[in-house]
Design a protein around this motif. Structure first.
Motif, PDB file in Angstrom:
ATOM      1  N   THR A  30       0.903  -1.085  -0.195  1.00  0.00           N
ATOM      2  CA  THR A  30      -0.276   0.287   0.040  1.00  0.00           C
ATOM      3  C   THR A  30       0.897   1.325   0.047  1.00  0.00           C
ATOM      4  N   TYR A  31       1.662   1.030   1.343  1.00  0.00           N
ATOM      5  CA  TYR A  31       2.794   2.611   0.959  1.00  0.00           C
ATOM      6  C   TYR A  31       4.181   1.648   1.908  1.00  0.00           C
ATOM      7  N   PHE A  32       5.320   2.663   1.800  1.00  0.00           N
ATOM      8  CA  PHE A  32       5.982   2.197   2.978  1.00  0.00           C
ATOM      9  C   PHE A  32       6.090   3.397   3.292  1.00  0.00           C
ATOM     10  N   PHE A  33       6.030   3.024   4.781  1.00  0.00           N
ATOM     11  CA  PHE A  33       5.552   3.332   5.629  1.00  0.00           C
ATOM     12  C   PHE A  33       6.902   3.860   6.481  1.00  0.00           C
ATOM     13  N   CYS A  34       7.217   5.160   6.540  1.00  0.00           N
ATOM     14  CA  CYS A  34       8.545   5.831   7.177  1.00  0.00           C
ATOM     15  C   CYS A  34       8.318   6.922   7.780  1.00  0.00           C
TER      16      CYS A  34
END
Length: 225
Positions: free
Chosen positions: A50-54
């Protein structure tokens, strides 16, 4: 030369449904680009899909390294959340076409980075009342519903998706030559470089957008022959 189809729509417009189903179609061969965000992961989302969560620190480090193509920051009730696309090797327009979810602002920045001819905007429009009902239903399914943030996003969309911003992104809104308001495109002798799809059932919008992409590609082939 590959293209980036930039799929846009206000919150709860159904763009995620359209996106997932278009990516899944093997005949379209549209490549997935995973964006980045600093907001918390939501129920049902998958890291790296879905996303790269950072973290904010990681996002700032990528900015300093010149790896950020476009970034949007939203001052939410839970703090500032950033969403961005990175030049991390995912996009290679010499080889293939891509499908991305964006906003008019991010679409403009993609066009500036890759060139206007490389980016094809596709906009989904849904009645505000219908969107609000969908958003409320979706938020109720979260483990910890954030209704204040849902309302903030709903109101922010009015500014972010203004007619002026959509036109800057290359969306030709409901031209007179398309009285049914379902598809907005360029003149017949040119490739349809603008797409706009109105308030219908998600399955119908999906079919319309898929047909539009195929039409766009066919027109491009005619111009290069």
């Amino acid at each position: 030369m590959g293209k980036i189809f930039c799929l846009m729509g206000k919150s709860a417009s159904g763009k995620d449904f359209v996106y997932k189903n278009l990516i899944a179609r093997e005949d379209l061969q549209l490549q997935h680009v995973v964006p980045y965000t600093t907001r918390p992961i939501r129920s049902g989302e998958v890291e790296g899909l879905t996303y790269f969560f950072c973290s904010d620190e990681e996002a700032e480090a990528m900015e300093r390294a010149g790896k950020v193509i476009e970034m949007r920051a939203y001052d939410t009730v839970h703090g500032v959340w950033k969403y961005f696309t990175a030049d991390d090797g995912q996009i290679d327009l010499s080889r293939q076409d891509y499908l991305m979810i964006g906003t008019p602002e991010s679409c403009v920045k993609l066009r500036e980075y890759f060139g206007a001819d490389a980016v094809c905007p596709v906009y989904i429009w849904v009645d505000d009342g219908e969107r609000l009902a969908r958003a409320l239903k979706r938020e109720r399914k979260q483990e910890q519903p954030k209704y204040a943030e849902m309302c903030r996003r709903f109101l922010a969309d009015e500014r972010d998706f203004s007619e002026e911003n959509l036109r800057k992104a290359g969306v030709n809104l409901f031209p007179e030559e398309n009285p049914d308001r379902s598809v907005c495109s360029g003149k017949p002798e040119k490739p349809p470089v603008r797409g706009c799809f109105e308030n219908r059932e998600k399955e119908q919008i999906l079919a319309d957008v898929a047909a539009y992409i195929e039409q766009f590609r066919a027109a491009q082939r005619l111009l290069t022959e």
